[in-house]
Design an enzyme around this catalytic site. Structure first.
Site, PDB file in Angstrom:
ATOM      1  N   ARG A 178      -4.547  28.574  35.670  1.00 16.51           N
ATOM      2  CA  ARG A 178      -5.127  28.817  37.002  1.00 16.51           C
ATOM      3  C   ARG A 178      -4.189  28.368  38.106  1.00 16.51           C
ATOM      4  O   ARG A 178      -4.260  28.877  39.226  1.00 16.51           O
ATOM      5  CB  ARG A 178      -6.515  28.159  37.098  1.00 16.51           C
ATOM      6  CG  ARG A 178      -7.578  29.024  36.460  1.00 16.51           C
ATOM      7  CD  ARG A 178      -8.821  28.257  36.133  1.00 16.51           C
ATOM      8  NE  ARG A 178      -8.614  27.466  34.930  1.00 16.51           N
ATOM      9  CZ  ARG A 178      -9.196  26.316  34.657  1.00 16.51           C
ATOM     10  NH1 ARG A 178     -10.034  25.781  35.511  1.00 16.51           N
ATOM     11  NH2 ARG A 178      -8.944  25.692  33.536  1.00 16.51           N
ATOM     12  N   GLU A 217      -7.918  13.242  26.227  1.00 13.69           N
ATOM     13  CA  GLU A 217      -8.941  12.299  25.784  1.00 13.69           C
ATOM     14  C   GLU A 217      -8.984  12.261  24.249  1.00 13.69           C
ATOM     15  O   GLU A 217      -9.052  11.208  23.640  1.00 13.69           O
ATOM     16  CB  GLU A 217     -10.290  12.709  26.368  1.00 13.69           C
ATOM     17  CG  GLU A 217     -11.329  11.623  26.217  1.00 13.69           C
ATOM     18  CD  GLU A 217     -12.665  12.017  26.816  1.00 13.69           C
ATOM     19  OE1 GLU A 217     -12.759  13.110  27.394  1.00 13.69           O
ATOM     20  OE2 GLU A 217     -13.607  11.230  26.664  1.00 13.69           O
TER      21      GLU A 217
HETATM   22  P1  AMP Z   1      -6.308  16.465  34.207  1.00 12.83           P
HETATM   23  O1  AMP Z   1      -5.063  16.542  33.394  1.00 12.83           O
HETATM   24  O2  AMP Z   1      -7.344  15.554  33.635  1.00 12.83           O
HETATM   25  O3  AMP Z   1      -6.017  16.150  35.686  1.00 12.83           O
HETATM   26  O4  AMP Z   1      -6.991  17.899  34.163  1.00 12.83           O
HETATM   27  C1  AMP Z   1      -6.481  18.920  34.959  1.00 12.83           C
HETATM   28  C2  AMP Z   1      -6.465  20.238  34.257  1.00 12.83           C
HETATM   29  O5  AMP Z   1      -7.640  20.476  33.475  1.00 12.83           O
HETATM   30  C3  AMP Z   1      -6.375  21.340  35.280  1.00 12.83           C
HETATM   31  O6  AMP Z   1      -5.423  22.279  34.825  1.00 12.83           O
HETATM   32  C4  AMP Z   1      -7.776  21.913  35.361  1.00 12.83           C
HETATM   33  O7  AMP Z   1      -7.713  23.297  35.441  1.00 12.83           O
HETATM   34  C5  AMP Z   1      -8.492  21.433  34.095  1.00 12.83           C
HETATM   35  N1  AMP Z   1      -9.766  20.739  34.369  1.00 12.83           N
HETATM   36  C6  AMP Z   1     -10.029  19.429  34.110  1.00 12.83           C
HETATM   37  N2  AMP Z   1     -11.288  19.093  34.442  1.00 12.83           N
HETATM   38  C7  AMP Z   1     -11.848  20.207  34.954  1.00 12.83           C
HETATM   39  C8  AMP Z   1     -13.144  20.508  35.513  1.00 12.83           C
HETATM   40  N3  AMP Z   1     -14.123  19.590  35.619  1.00 12.83           N
HETATM   41  N4  AMP Z   1     -13.364  21.777  35.955  1.00 12.83           N
HETATM   42  C9  AMP Z   1     -12.385  22.707  35.868  1.00 12.83           C
HETATM   43  N5  AMP Z   1     -11.163  22.494  35.347  1.00 12.83           N
HETATM   44  C10 AMP Z   1     -10.882  21.258  34.900  1.00 12.83           C
END
Ligand code: AMP
Length: 178
Positions: free
Chosen positions: A61, A98
């Site tokens: 995205r 996680e």
């Molecule tokens: P993080 O590495 O935990 O910051 O997660 C970011 C990535 O996971 C991004 O590429 C987001 O598109 C996806 N992502 C994580 N949590 C969500 C959420 N609650 N809703 C949509 N996409 C998420």
């Protein structure tokens, strides 16, 4: 009221996706709205600061927003991809999720000299994905000082993680919780 409540209203929340307890912030409904999509690009581009040579966008995205912001800023685009997609010589980074781990890849020759690179993804949660991309870009010689997201989930601390790496973090909308 924030100035981006119009965009926030276009982002749909799907409960318990992809797993129980996660509120998935679905930007596909924002993309379907021509005016909302255009405004999100204009407002991300307006947050970009300093001289930017390249946008780096994270699959998948992040590509949608990153490509359009690169066009708006008049700069090129580096694709930060999931493993196994890039045909040329590449570098990669592993990072912890996680449960388990994941990797990102980019072409080895994507950064020419010390270019100023703006990192873009749709959403920052824990910051693990963005920090991994940042590390790989810096190893490739990029000067990265800013990262922009459509959505920030502040309760998960990702923005602080990036800020600790010297990154200015910008986002259009925030959602409380996970
Ligand atoms: P993080 O590495 O935990 O910051 O997660 C970011 C990535 O996971 C991004 O590429 C987001 O598109 C996806 N992502 C994580 N949590 C969500 C959420 N609650 N809703 C949509 N996409 C998420």
């Amino acid at each position: 009221m924030s100035g981006n409540d119009d965009l926030k209203a276009l982002i749909r929340t799907i409960p318990d996706f992809p797993t129980q307890g996660i509120a998935f912030r679905d930007i596909t409904t924002l993309l379907l709205d021509a005016e909302g999509f255009a405004k999100s690009i204009d407002r991300l581009a307006a947050l970009a600061s300093g001289d930017i040579d390249l946008v780096a966008a994270i699959e998948a995205r992040g590509f949608v927003f990153g490509a359009a912001v690169a066009k708006a800023l008049g700069v090129g685009l580096v694709l930060v991809r999931k493993p196994g997609k890039l045909p040329g010589g590449k570098r990669s980074v592993d990072y912890a999720l996680e449960y388990g781990s994941d990797s990102l890849e980019m072409h080895d020759d994507a950064i020419r000299g010390d270019q100023n690179v703006l990192l873009i993804d749709d959403l920052i949660a824990t910051g693990g994905t963005a920090c991994a991309a940042l590390g790989m870009l810096r190893e490739a010689g990029a000067r990265v000082t800013q990262a922009l997201f459509v959505v920030n989930l502040p309760d998960l601390g990702g923005a602080e993680r990036l800020e600790a790496e010297g990154i200015m973090v910008g986002s259009l909308v925030e959602f409380e919780g996970e």
